[in-house]
Motif scaffolding. Structure first.
Motif, PDB file in Angstrom:
ATOM      1  N   THR A  35       0.838  -1.204   0.000  1.00  0.00           N
ATOM      2  CA  THR A  35       0.000   0.000   0.000  1.00  0.00           C
ATOM      3  C   THR A  35       0.872   1.253   0.000  1.00  0.00           C
ATOM      4  OG1 THR A  35      -1.739  -1.180   1.185  1.00  0.00           O
ATOM      5  CG2 THR A  35      -1.831   1.217   1.241  1.00  0.00           C
ATOM      6  N   ALA A  36       1.916   1.255   0.809  1.00  0.00           N
ATOM      7  CA  ALA A  36       2.838   2.397   0.838  1.00  0.00           C
ATOM      8  C   ALA A  36       3.472   2.610  -0.528  1.00  0.00           C
ATOM      9  CB  ALA A  36       3.917   2.180   1.896  1.00  0.00           C
ATOM     10  N   SER A  37       3.892   1.532  -1.149  1.00  0.00           N
ATOM     11  CA  SER A  37       4.527   1.632  -2.472  1.00  0.00           C
ATOM     12  C   SER A  37       3.575   2.218  -3.501  1.00  0.00           C
ATOM     13  CB  SER A  37       4.997   0.254  -2.943  1.00  0.00           C
ATOM     14  OG  SER A  37       5.911  -0.291  -2.031  1.00  0.00           O
ATOM     15  N   ILE A  38       2.350   1.737  -3.508  1.00  0.00           N
ATOM     16  CA  ILE A  38       1.364   2.246  -4.471  1.00  0.00           C
ATOM     17  C   ILE A  38       1.085   3.723  -4.216  1.00  0.00           C
ATOM     18  CG2 ILE A  38      -1.053   2.076  -5.214  1.00  0.00           C
ATOM     19  CD1 ILE A  38      -0.748  -1.001  -4.754  1.00  0.00           C
ATOM     20  N   LEU A  39       0.951   4.109  -2.952  1.00  0.00           N
ATOM     21  CA  LEU A  39       0.718   5.519  -2.627  1.00  0.00           C
ATOM     22  C   LEU A  39       1.882   6.394  -3.093  1.00  0.00           C
ATOM     23  CD1 LEU A  39      -0.902   5.485   0.936  1.00  0.00           C
ATOM     24  CD2 LEU A  39      -1.981   6.156  -1.218  1.00  0.00           C
ATOM     25  N   ILE A  40       3.083   5.945  -2.833  1.00  0.00           N
ATOM     26  CA  ILE A  40       4.265   6.729  -3.223  1.00  0.00           C
ATOM     27  C   ILE A  40       4.356   6.852  -4.738  1.00  0.00           C
ATOM     28  CG2 ILE A  40       6.797   6.711  -3.257  1.00  0.00           C
ATOM     29  CD1 ILE A  40       6.592   5.452  -0.377  1.00  0.00           C
ATOM     30  N   ILE A  41       4.192   5.747  -5.425  1.00  0.00           N
ATOM     31  CA  ILE A  41       4.320   5.740  -6.886  1.00  0.00           C
ATOM     32  C   ILE A  41       3.232   6.577  -7.554  1.00  0.00           C
ATOM     33  CG2 ILE A  41       4.129   4.252  -8.938  1.00  0.00           C
ATOM     34  CD1 ILE A  41       5.564   2.072  -7.214  1.00  0.00           C
ATOM     35  N   SER A  42       2.008   6.509  -7.040  1.00  0.00           N
ATOM     36  CA  SER A  42       0.893   7.160  -7.720  1.00  0.00           C
ATOM     37  C   SER A  42       0.482   8.493  -7.094  1.00  0.00           C
ATOM     38  CB  SER A  42      -0.307   6.211  -7.761  1.00  0.00           C
ATOM     39  OG  SER A  42      -0.736   5.898  -6.455  1.00  0.00           O
ATOM     40  N   TRP A  43       1.228   8.990  -6.104  1.00  0.00           N
ATOM     41  CA  TRP A  43       0.808  10.182  -5.369  1.00  0.00           C
ATOM     42  C   TRP A  43       0.489  11.364  -6.284  1.00  0.00           C
ATOM     43  CZ3 TRP A  43      -1.155  10.629  -0.788  1.00  0.00           C
ATOM     44  CH2 TRP A  43      -1.329  11.896  -0.239  1.00  0.00           C
ATOM     45  N   LYS A  44       1.324  11.606  -7.265  1.00  0.00           N
ATOM     46  CA  LYS A  44       1.125  12.772  -8.154  1.00  0.00           C
ATOM     47  C   LYS A  44      -0.111  12.637  -9.029  1.00  0.00           C
ATOM     48  CE  LYS A  44       5.882  14.268  -8.234  1.00  0.00           C
ATOM     49  NZ  LYS A  44       7.091  14.524  -8.988  1.00  0.00           N
ATOM     50  N   THR A  45      -0.554  11.414  -9.268  1.00  0.00           N
ATOM     51  CA  THR A  45      -1.715  11.215 -10.135  1.00  0.00           C
ATOM     52  C   THR A  45      -3.025  11.070  -9.356  1.00  0.00           C
ATOM     53  OG1 THR A  45      -1.424   8.807 -10.181  1.00  0.00           O
ATOM     54  CG2 THR A  45      -0.285  10.091 -11.891  1.00  0.00           C
ATOM     55  N   ILE A  46      -2.936  11.032  -8.038  1.00  0.00           N
ATOM     56  CA  ILE A  46      -4.145  10.923  -7.211  1.00  0.00           C
ATOM     57  C   ILE A  46      -4.838  12.282  -7.221  1.00  0.00           C
ATOM     58  CG2 ILE A  46      -5.049  10.514  -4.886  1.00  0.00           C
ATOM     59  CD1 ILE A  46      -2.600   8.700  -4.403  1.00  0.00           C
ATOM     60  N   PRO A  47      -6.147  12.299  -7.468  1.00  0.00           N
ATOM     61  CA  PRO A  47      -6.876  13.578  -7.449  1.00  0.00           C
ATOM     62  C   PRO A  47      -6.778  14.249  -6.075  1.00  0.00           C
ATOM     63  CG  PRO A  47      -8.309  11.757  -8.136  1.00  0.00           C
ATOM     64  CD  PRO A  47      -7.014  11.162  -7.737  1.00  0.00           C
ATOM     65  N   ASN A  48      -6.844  15.576  -6.060  1.00  0.00           N
ATOM     66  CA  ASN A  48      -6.765  16.303  -4.789  1.00  0.00           C
ATOM     67  C   ASN A  48      -7.957  16.025  -3.890  1.00  0.00           C
ATOM     68  OD1 ASN A  48      -4.268  17.537  -5.038  1.00  0.00           O
ATOM     69  ND2 ASN A  48      -5.098  19.202  -6.269  1.00  0.00           N
ATOM     70  N   GLU A  49      -9.120  15.767  -4.486  1.00  0.00           N
ATOM     71  CA  GLU A  49     -10.302  15.436  -3.701  1.00  0.00           C
ATOM     72  C   GLU A  49     -10.639  13.969  -3.899  1.00  0.00           C
ATOM     73  OE1 GLU A  49     -13.439  18.155  -4.679  1.00  0.00           O
ATOM     74  OE2 GLU A  49     -12.699  19.621  -3.230  1.00  0.00           O
ATOM     75  N   ILE A  50     -10.771  13.277  -2.776  1.00  0.00           N
ATOM     76  CA  ILE A  50     -11.059  11.837  -2.798  1.00  0.00           C
ATOM     77  C   ILE A  50     -12.147  11.537  -1.771  1.00  0.00           C
ATOM     78  CG2 ILE A  50      -8.737  11.144  -3.552  1.00  0.00           C
ATOM     79  CD1 ILE A  50      -8.440  10.404  -0.421  1.00  0.00           C
ATOM     80  N   PRO A  51     -12.758  10.360  -1.842  1.00  0.00           N
ATOM     81  CA  PRO A  51     -13.724   9.996  -0.803  1.00  0.00           C
ATOM     82  C   PRO A  51     -13.047   9.937   0.569  1.00  0.00           C
ATOM     83  CG  PRO A  51     -13.885   8.513  -2.672  1.00  0.00           C
ATOM     84  CD  PRO A  51     -12.672   9.358  -2.893  1.00  0.00           C
ATOM     85  N   GLY A  52     -13.702  10.548   1.547  1.00  0.00           N
ATOM     86  CA  GLY A  52     -13.169  10.546   2.910  1.00  0.00           C
ATOM     87  C   GLY A  52     -13.949   9.622   3.830  1.00  0.00           C
ATOM     88  N   HIS A  53     -15.142   9.229   3.391  1.00  0.00           N
ATOM     89  CA  HIS A  53     -15.956   8.340   4.204  1.00  0.00           C
ATOM     90  C   HIS A  53     -17.015   7.696   3.321  1.00  0.00           C
ATOM     91  CE1 HIS A  53     -18.852   7.080   7.331  1.00  0.00           C
ATOM     92  NE2 HIS A  53     -17.756   6.918   8.051  1.00  0.00           N
ATOM     93  N   TYR A  54     -17.382   6.478   3.678  1.00  0.00           N
ATOM     94  CA  TYR A  54     -18.438   5.745   2.970  1.00  0.00           C
ATOM     95  C   TYR A  54     -19.514   5.372   3.985  1.00  0.00           C
ATOM     96  CZ  TYR A  54     -14.652   5.081  -0.397  1.00  0.00           C
ATOM     97  OH  TYR A  54     -13.618   5.279  -1.285  1.00  0.00           O
ATOM     98  N   ASN A  55     -20.774   5.369   3.543  1.00  0.00           N
ATOM     99  CA  ASN A  55     -21.838   4.942   4.450  1.00  0.00           C
ATOM    100  C   ASN A  55     -21.921   3.413   4.462  1.00  0.00           C
ATOM    101  OD1 ASN A  55     -23.320   4.210   2.157  1.00  0.00           O
ATOM    102  ND2 ASN A  55     -24.609   6.031   2.216  1.00  0.00           N
ATOM    103  N   ALA A  56     -22.901   2.881   5.177  1.00  0.00           N
ATOM    104  CA  ALA A  56     -23.001   1.432   5.374  1.00  0.00           C
ATOM    105  C   ALA A  56     -23.224   0.655   4.077  1.00  0.00           C
ATOM    106  CB  ALA A  56     -24.114   1.111   6.367  1.00  0.00           C
ATOM    107  N   VAL A  57     -23.795   1.293   3.058  1.00  0.00           N
ATOM    108  CA  VAL A  57     -24.013   0.594   1.786  1.00  0.00           C
ATOM    109  C   VAL A  57     -22.917   0.905   0.770  1.00  0.00           C
ATOM    110  CG1 VAL A  57     -26.499   0.278   2.048  1.00  0.00           C
ATOM    111  CG2 VAL A  57     -25.633   2.368   0.975  1.00  0.00           C
ATOM    112  N   GLY A  58     -21.880   1.610   1.205  1.00  0.00           N
ATOM    113  CA  GLY A  58     -20.723   1.839   0.356  1.00  0.00           C
ATOM    114  C   GLY A  58     -20.732   3.117  -0.445  1.00  0.00           C
ATOM    115  N   ASN A  59     -21.743   3.959  -0.262  1.00  0.00           N
ATOM    116  CA  ASN A  59     -21.791   5.227  -1.001  1.00  0.00           C
ATOM    117  C   ASN A  59     -20.913   6.265  -0.328  1.00  0.00           C
ATOM    118  OD1 ASN A  59     -23.668   4.217  -2.880  1.00  0.00           O
ATOM    119  ND2 ASN A  59     -25.356   4.709  -1.513  1.00  0.00           N
TER     120      ASN A  59
END
Length: 154
Positions: free
Chosen positions: A23-47
Motif C-alpha cells: 500500500t505504501a509503495s502504491i501511494l508513493i508511486i501514484s501520489w502525483k496522479t491521485i486527485p486532490n479530492e477523494i472519498p473521505g468516508h463511505y456509508n453502510a451501503v458503500g456510497n
C-alpha cells in the motif's frame, strides 16, 4: 509467558507487512496522479458521503500501521488477554495458541481493510454494497471459529 512463534504467526505477519508495504509503495508511486479530492468516508451501503483532501490517505494508511503495531504489541503479553475460560497449567499452551491465532487473524483482517480502503479511495468510486457485510462475516466468522476451538474440550 512466552508463546512460541508458529508457522501461522509468521505467515500472518508476513501477509500483513506485505499488504502495508504494498500500500505504501502504491501511494508513493501514484501520489502525483491521485486527485486532490477523494472519498473521505463511505456509508453502510458503500456510497461516498464525505469528500476530503488526498492527504487524508496518509492518515488512513498510518492508522493501518498503528493498528498493526498495537495488536503486535498486545500479542506479546498473553497474561493481559481476557481468555473467557479458566487457564490452567494443563490447558494454557492450547488456550494461548488459539487466542494468539485469533488475534493474528483479526490483525490481518484489519490491515487488509485499511489498505483496501486507502487504495480504493484513490479511485473516487463508491464501495461495493457487499463490502461491509463481507468484512463483518470474515471478522466475526473467524472470531466465532476461534471461540468454538477455545470452548471445545473445555
Amino acid at each position: 509467558m512466552k508463546i512460541k512463534r508458529s508457522k501461522y504467526d509468521t505467515i500472518i505477519n508476513f501477509l500483513s507487512l506485505l499488504c502495508l508495504i504494498g500500500t505504501a509503495s502504491i501511494l508513493i508511486i501514484s501520489w502525483k496522479t491521485i486527485p486532490n479530492e477523494i472519498p473521505g468516508h463511505y456509508n453502510a451501503v458503500g456510497n461516498i458521503d464525505k469528500i476530503t483532501n488526498k492527504n487524508s490517505l496518509i492518515v488512513l494508511f498510518a492508522v493501518g500501521w498503528i493498528m498493526f503495531i498495537g495488536v503486535s504489541f498486545i500479542e506479546r503479553f498473553p497474561q493481559i488477554w481476557n481468555t473467557g475460560i479458566q487457564v490452567t497449567e494443563q490447558n494454557k499452551e492450547r488456550v494461548y495458541r488459539i487466542l494468539k491465532n485469533m488475534i493474528g487473524t483479526v490483525k490481518l483482517l484489519v490491515v487488509l481493510v485499511f489498505s483496501y480502503l486507502t487504495l480504493h479511495s484513490i479511485t473516487g468510486k463508491n464501495l461495493s454494497p457487499l463490502f461491509l457485510p463481507i468484512f463483518l462475516v470474515l471478522m466475526f466468522g473467524s472470531i466465532t471459529v476461534f471461540i468454538f476451538q477455545l470452548l471445545k474440550d473445555k
